[in-house]
Design a protein around this motif. Structure first.
Motif, short mmCIF file in Angstrom:
data_model
loop_
_atom_site.label_atom_id
_atom_site.label_comp_id
_atom_site.label_asym_id
_atom_site.label_seq_id
_atom_site.Cartn_x
_atom_site.Cartn_y
_atom_site.Cartn_z
N GLY A 21 0.73 -1.04 0.10
CA GLY A 21 -0.09 0.20 0.01
C GLY A 21 0.79 1.26 -0.01
O GLY A 21 0.53 2.34 -0.63
N VAL A 22 1.83 1.37 0.76
CA VAL A 22 2.60 2.48 0.87
C VAL A 22 3.53 2.83 -0.51
O VAL A 22 3.64 3.70 -0.98
N VAL A 27 4.14 5.74 -5.87
CA VAL A 27 4.41 5.33 -7.00
C VAL A 27 3.35 5.73 -8.28
O VAL A 27 3.53 5.90 -9.38
N LEU A 28 2.00 5.48 -7.78
CA LEU A 28 0.88 5.49 -8.68
C LEU A 28 0.40 6.87 -8.92
O LEU A 28 0.35 7.64 -7.83
N PRO A 29 -0.17 7.10 -9.90
CA PRO A 29 -0.41 8.71 -10.22
C PRO A 29 -1.88 8.80 -9.46
O PRO A 29 -2.45 8.32 -9.24
N GLY A 33 -0.08 10.62 -2.01
CA GLY A 33 1.46 10.57 -1.74
C GLY A 33 2.20 10.34 -2.69
O GLY A 33 3.34 10.11 -2.43
N PHE A 34 1.89 10.69 -4.04
CA PHE A 34 2.56 10.65 -5.14
C PHE A 34 3.95 11.29 -5.02
O PHE A 34 3.87 12.60 -4.71
N ILE A 39 11.98 7.57 1.40
CA ILE A 39 11.94 7.62 3.03
C ILE A 39 10.65 7.15 3.48
O ILE A 39 10.48 6.57 4.19
N VAL A 40 9.61 7.61 2.82
CA VAL A 40 8.42 7.33 2.85
C VAL A 40 8.15 5.62 2.72
O VAL A 40 7.37 5.08 3.50
N ILE A 41 8.66 5.10 1.65
CA ILE A 41 8.33 3.70 1.33
C ILE A 41 9.10 3.03 2.47
O ILE A 41 8.56 1.86 3.00
N THR A 42 10.46 3.44 3.05
CA THR A 42 10.95 2.55 3.89
C THR A 42 10.29 2.64 5.35
O THR A 42 10.29 1.67 6.06
#
Length: 245
Positions: A21-22, A27-29, A33-34, A39-42
């Protein structure tokens, strides 16, 4: 055995729901949070681990075949004895139950993440970015070095768990979460740090079966790396931990 299986299913499903989900959010348009970055992903994956360990505490919260096989190689109990649970000694048949639950849970979690972001998957975007929601891929494709990166990252994960807590639940959800964040920040760049065969393979299979516009291939030629690398790293960590403890 059924308790172990369903505990691992639930915990690993929570892990991949929040983890995939994160990535989808970043990454999806047309997401809130695009493009918010690595850092957000980790940290999102770290929180996913935190939640998954709590959900699967009854089974020791392995959530990861590399952890299960590392514990087996180490000879450590799959679940430590507590006031409310009996110890689960390591054995290969029991390990298979854990691994089956982890794979099923990872698949389910990825399906739920896809459902949450279905409208965004249907937007125009690079098929590789859509695949990245489900599974990992290398920044520079070099199968041998990608394998080594996954081996090292998973070795760190399993060895630290063994040194401090014996199981993820024993080490504690926050400690495991921060460890995963640290691995992502320090070692995650080359391959996306699967460090978990179920986390990569289950969602990669989910990618193959769910429908959305603009879906590309599953990069199956790479799929062995985030499976075999973590397994080898986890087993080496287990054997080394057995030697030094």
């Amino acid at each position: 055995m059924s308790d172990i299986f369903f505990s691992e299913v639930m915990g690993t499903a929570m892990l991949t729901l929040l983890g995939c989900g994160v990535v989808a959010n970043v990454v999806l348009p047309r997401n809130k949070g695009f493009n918010s970055g690595w850092i957000v992903i980790t940290f999102g994956w770290g929180i996913a681990v935190f939640a998954g360990v709590y959900v699967a505490y009854r089974s020791g919260a392995h959530l990861n075949p590399a952890v299960t096989l590392g514990l087996l190689a180490n000879g450590s109990d799959f679940v430590g004895a507590t006031d409310t649970t009996a110890a689960v000694p390591p054995s290969f048949p029991t390990a298979l139950v854990y691994i089956a639950g982890e794979l099923v849970g990872a698949f389910i979690g990825a399906i739920l993440a896809w459902a949450a972001y279905k409208s965004h998957f249907d937007e125009e975007a690079d098929p590789g970015s859509k695949l990245a929601v489900f599974s990992t891929g290398p920044a520079i494709r070099s199968y041998g070095w990608n394998f080594i990166t996954e081996l090292i990252g998973t070795f760190v994960l399993v060895f630290v768990i063994l040194m401090f807590g014996k199981t993820p639940a024993g080490l504690g959800p926050l400690a495991v979460a921060l460890l995963v964040v640290g691995i992502g920040l320090s070692l995650g760049g080359p391959t996306g740090y699967a460090i978990n065969p179920a986390r990569d393979l289950g969602p990669r299979i989910a990618h193959a079966v769910v429908p959305f516009r603009g879906k590309g291939g599953g990069d199956w030629s790479y799929a062995w790396v985030p499976v075999v690398g973590p397994i080898v790293g986890g087993v080496i960590a287990g054997l080394l931990g057995r030697a030094v403890l």
